[in-house]
Design a protein around this motif. Structure first.
Motif, PDB file in Angstrom:
ATOM      1  N   ALA A  21      47.787  84.677 -40.562  1.00  0.00           N
ATOM      2  CA  ALA A  21      48.542  85.891 -40.235  1.00  0.00           C
ATOM      3  C   ALA A  21      47.676  86.846 -39.417  1.00  0.00           C
ATOM      4  O   ALA A  21      48.176  87.514 -38.504  1.00  0.00           O
ATOM      5  N   GLY A  22      46.380  86.905 -39.724  1.00  0.00           N
ATOM      6  CA  GLY A  22      45.461  87.746 -38.969  1.00  0.00           C
ATOM      7  C   GLY A  22      45.375  87.318 -37.512  1.00  0.00           C
ATOM      8  O   GLY A  22      45.371  88.149 -36.604  1.00  0.00           O
ATOM      9  N   GLU A  23      45.303  86.003 -37.279  1.00  0.00           N
ATOM     10  CA  GLU A  23      45.263  85.515 -35.904  1.00  0.00           C
ATOM     11  C   GLU A  23      46.562  85.814 -35.168  1.00  0.00           C
ATOM     12  O   GLU A  23      46.546  86.120 -33.970  1.00  0.00           O
ATOM     13  N   ALA A  24      47.680  85.765 -35.868  1.00  0.00           N
ATOM     14  CA  ALA A  24      48.973  86.064 -35.239  1.00  0.00           C
ATOM     15  C   ALA A  24      49.061  87.531 -34.822  1.00  0.00           C
ATOM     16  O   ALA A  24      49.499  87.831 -33.702  1.00  0.00           O
ATOM     17  N   VAL A  25      48.648  88.452 -35.689  1.00  0.00           N
ATOM     18  CA  VAL A  25      48.714  89.868 -35.312  1.00  0.00           C
ATOM     19  C   VAL A  25      47.665  90.183 -34.252  1.00  0.00           C
ATOM     20  O   VAL A  25      47.904  91.011 -33.371  1.00  0.00           O
ATOM     21  N   TYR A  26      46.537  89.496 -34.287  1.00  0.00           N
ATOM     22  CA  TYR A  26      45.515  89.694 -33.259  1.00  0.00           C
ATOM     23  C   TYR A  26      46.060  89.288 -31.888  1.00  0.00           C
ATOM     24  O   TYR A  26      45.826  89.975 -30.891  1.00  0.00           O
ATOM     25  N   GLN A  27      46.806  88.192 -31.824  1.00  0.00           N
ATOM     26  CA  GLN A  27      47.405  87.770 -30.560  1.00  0.00           C
ATOM     27  C   GLN A  27      48.392  88.819 -30.050  1.00  0.00           C
ATOM     28  O   GLN A  27      48.438  89.104 -28.856  1.00  0.00           O
ATOM     29  N   MET A  29      48.149  91.981 -30.551  1.00  0.00           N
ATOM     30  CA  MET A  29      47.322  93.069 -30.029  1.00  0.00           C
ATOM     31  C   MET A  29      46.725  92.699 -28.667  1.00  0.00           C
ATOM     32  O   MET A  29      46.627  93.553 -27.779  1.00  0.00           O
ATOM     33  N   LEU A  30      46.352  91.434 -28.477  1.00  0.00           N
ATOM     34  CA  LEU A  30      45.869  90.995 -27.170  1.00  0.00           C
ATOM     35  C   LEU A  30      46.962  91.115 -26.111  1.00  0.00           C
ATOM     36  O   LEU A  30      46.705  91.522 -24.971  1.00  0.00           O
ATOM     37  N   ASP A  31      48.193  90.778 -26.483  1.00  0.00           N
ATOM     38  CA  ASP A  31      49.327  90.909 -25.556  1.00  0.00           C
ATOM     39  C   ASP A  31      49.550  92.379 -25.191  1.00  0.00           C
ATOM     40  O   ASP A  31      49.810  92.704 -24.027  1.00  0.00           O
ATOM     41  N   PHE A  32      49.451  93.271 -26.175  1.00  0.00           N
ATOM     42  CA  PHE A  32      49.582  94.707 -25.932  1.00  0.00           C
ATOM     43  C   PHE A  32      48.477  95.181 -24.989  1.00  0.00           C
ATOM     44  O   PHE A  32      48.720  95.951 -24.052  1.00  0.00           O
ATOM     45  N   THR A  33      47.260  94.688 -25.198  1.00  0.00           N
ATOM     46  CA  THR A  33      46.135  95.023 -24.333  1.00  0.00           C
ATOM     47  C   THR A  33      46.419  94.600 -22.894  1.00  0.00           C
ATOM     48  O   THR A  33      46.161  95.346 -21.947  1.00  0.00           O
ATOM     49  N   ALA A  34      46.983  93.405 -22.719  1.00  0.00           N
ATOM     50  CA  ALA A  34      47.308  92.910 -21.383  1.00  0.00           C
ATOM     51  C   ALA A  34      48.349  93.803 -20.705  1.00  0.00           C
ATOM     52  O   ALA A  34      48.279  94.039 -19.490  1.00  0.00           O
ATOM     53  N   GLU A  35      49.313  94.318 -21.475  1.00  0.00           N
ATOM     54  CA  GLU A  35      50.315  95.237 -20.919  1.00  0.00           C
ATOM     55  C   GLU A  35      49.655  96.521 -20.418  1.00  0.00           C
ATOM     56  O   GLU A  35      49.982  97.014 -19.338  1.00  0.00           O
ATOM     57  N   LEU A  36      48.740  97.069 -21.219  1.00  0.00           N
ATOM     58  CA  LEU A  36      48.024  98.280 -20.801  1.00  0.00           C
ATOM     59  C   LEU A  36      47.196  98.016 -19.542  1.00  0.00           C
ATOM     60  O   LEU A  36      47.162  98.851 -18.628  1.00  0.00           O
ATOM     61  N   GLN A  37      46.556  96.860 -19.475  1.00  0.00           N
ATOM     62  CA  GLN A  37      45.776  96.504 -18.288  1.00  0.00           C
ATOM     63  C   GLN A  37      46.674  96.388 -17.062  1.00  0.00           C
ATOM     64  O   GLN A  37      46.324  96.872 -15.983  1.00  0.00           O
ATOM     65  N   ALA A  38      47.820  95.755 -17.227  1.00  0.00           N
ATOM     66  CA  ALA A  38      48.743  95.575 -16.109  1.00  0.00           C
ATOM     67  C   ALA A  38      49.236  96.916 -15.563  1.00  0.00           C
ATOM     68  O   ALA A  38      49.494  97.046 -14.370  1.00  0.00           O
ATOM     69  N   GLU A  39      49.338  97.909 -16.422  1.00  0.00           N
ATOM     70  CA  GLU A  39      49.766  99.248 -16.009  1.00  0.00           C
ATOM     71  C   GLU A  39      48.613 100.076 -15.447  1.00  0.00           C
ATOM     72  O   GLU A  39      48.818 101.197 -15.002  1.00  0.00           O
ATOM     73  N   GLY A  40      47.383  99.544 -15.526  1.00  0.00           N
ATOM     74  CA  GLY A  40      46.222 100.262 -15.033  1.00  0.00           C
ATOM     75  C   GLY A  40      45.796 101.409 -15.927  1.00  0.00           C
ATOM     76  O   GLY A  40      45.128 102.335 -15.483  1.00  0.00           O
ATOM     77  N   LEU A  41      46.160 101.356 -17.202  1.00  0.00           N
ATOM     78  CA  LEU A  41      45.877 102.444 -18.136  1.00  0.00           C
ATOM     79  C   LEU A  41      44.669 102.208 -19.029  1.00  0.00           C
ATOM     80  O   LEU A  41      44.169 103.140 -19.642  1.00  0.00           O
ATOM     81  N   LEU A  42      44.198 100.985 -19.130  1.00  0.00           N
ATOM     82  CA  LEU A  42      43.182 100.665 -20.131  1.00  0.00           C
ATOM     83  C   LEU A  42      41.777 100.957 -19.619  1.00  0.00           C
ATOM     84  O   LEU A  42      41.323 100.385 -18.632  1.00  0.00           O
ATOM     85  N   LEU A  43      41.078 101.855 -20.293  1.00  0.00           N
ATOM     86  CA  LEU A  43      39.674 102.145 -20.000  1.00  0.00           C
ATOM     87  C   LEU A  43      38.746 101.386 -20.939  1.00  0.00           C
ATOM     88  O   LEU A  43      37.628 101.048 -20.585  1.00  0.00           O
ATOM     89  N   GLY A  44      39.196 101.141 -22.168  1.00  0.00           N
ATOM     90  CA  GLY A  44      38.372 100.433 -23.140  1.00  0.00           C
ATOM     91  C   GLY A  44      39.192 100.094 -24.372  1.00  0.00           C
ATOM     92  O   GLY A  44      40.173 100.762 -24.679  1.00  0.00           O
ATOM     93  N   VAL A  45      38.776  99.049 -25.059  1.00  0.00           N
ATOM     94  CA  VAL A  45      39.449  98.624 -26.283  1.00  0.00           C
ATOM     95  C   VAL A  45      38.445  97.845 -27.122  1.00  0.00           C
ATOM     96  O   VAL A  45      37.585  97.155 -26.586  1.00  0.00           O
ATOM     97  N   ASN A  46      38.532  97.998 -28.428  1.00  0.00           N
ATOM     98  CA  ASN A  46      37.717  97.204 -29.334  1.00  0.00           C
ATOM     99  C   ASN A  46      38.289  97.276 -30.729  1.00  0.00           C
ATOM    100  O   ASN A  46      38.881  98.271 -31.123  1.00  0.00           O
ATOM    101  N   SER A  47      38.082  96.200 -31.451  1.00  0.00           N
ATOM    102  CA  SER A  47      38.357  96.180 -32.877  1.00  0.00           C
ATOM    103  C   SER A  47      37.056  96.559 -33.567  1.00  0.00           C
ATOM    104  O   SER A  47      35.979  96.223 -33.082  1.00  0.00           O
TER     105      SER A  47
END
Length: 115
Positions: A21-27, A29-47
């Motif tokens: 389940a942890g790997e599923a929710v992590y994926q 979050m990775l998809d959400f990160t990709a959306e932010l990157q595609a919009e040019g909004l992401l400056l940094g991210v970390n768990s």
């Protein structure tokens, strides 16, 4: 000032969730990160890890406490640093964040401590 999304989650939630389940929710979050990157909004991210230390220095003497901290019911599990000065834009992205389903997403501006 850039906006930060803090993921504030219950202590122990990761262990209770289990690996699959942890790997599923992590994926998600990775998809959400990709959306932010595609919009040019992401400056940094970390768990952030669950182990922690705290330090306070008073009168020249440092005191260190090892975590986990008994009084803590929540922990900051990670963050997204967004390249937007508009808190409403950050709020809209916080609502899209998958972690909002199992944690709280806190939005804060990032800037000098006198602001």
């Amino acid at each position: 000032m850039p906006q930060m999304l803090f993921i504030v989650e219950p202590v122990g939630q990761r262990a209770e969730r289990g690996r699959a389940a942890g790997e599923a929710v992590y994926q998600r979050m990775l998809d959400f990160t990709a959306e932010l990157q595609a919009e040019g909004l992401l400056l940094g991210v970390n768990s952030l890890g669950t182990a922690a230390k705290r330090l306070a220095k008073r009168d020249g003497t440092a005191q260190v406490w090892d975590g986990p901290f008994a009084e803590a019911k929540e922990m900051v599990g990670g963050y997204f640093l967004l390249d937007t000065e508009d808190p409403d834009v950050a709020l809209a992205w916080a609502e899209r964040c998958p972690a909002a389903e199992w944690a709280t997403v806190e939005i804060r501006g990032v800037g000098p401590c006198y602001m």
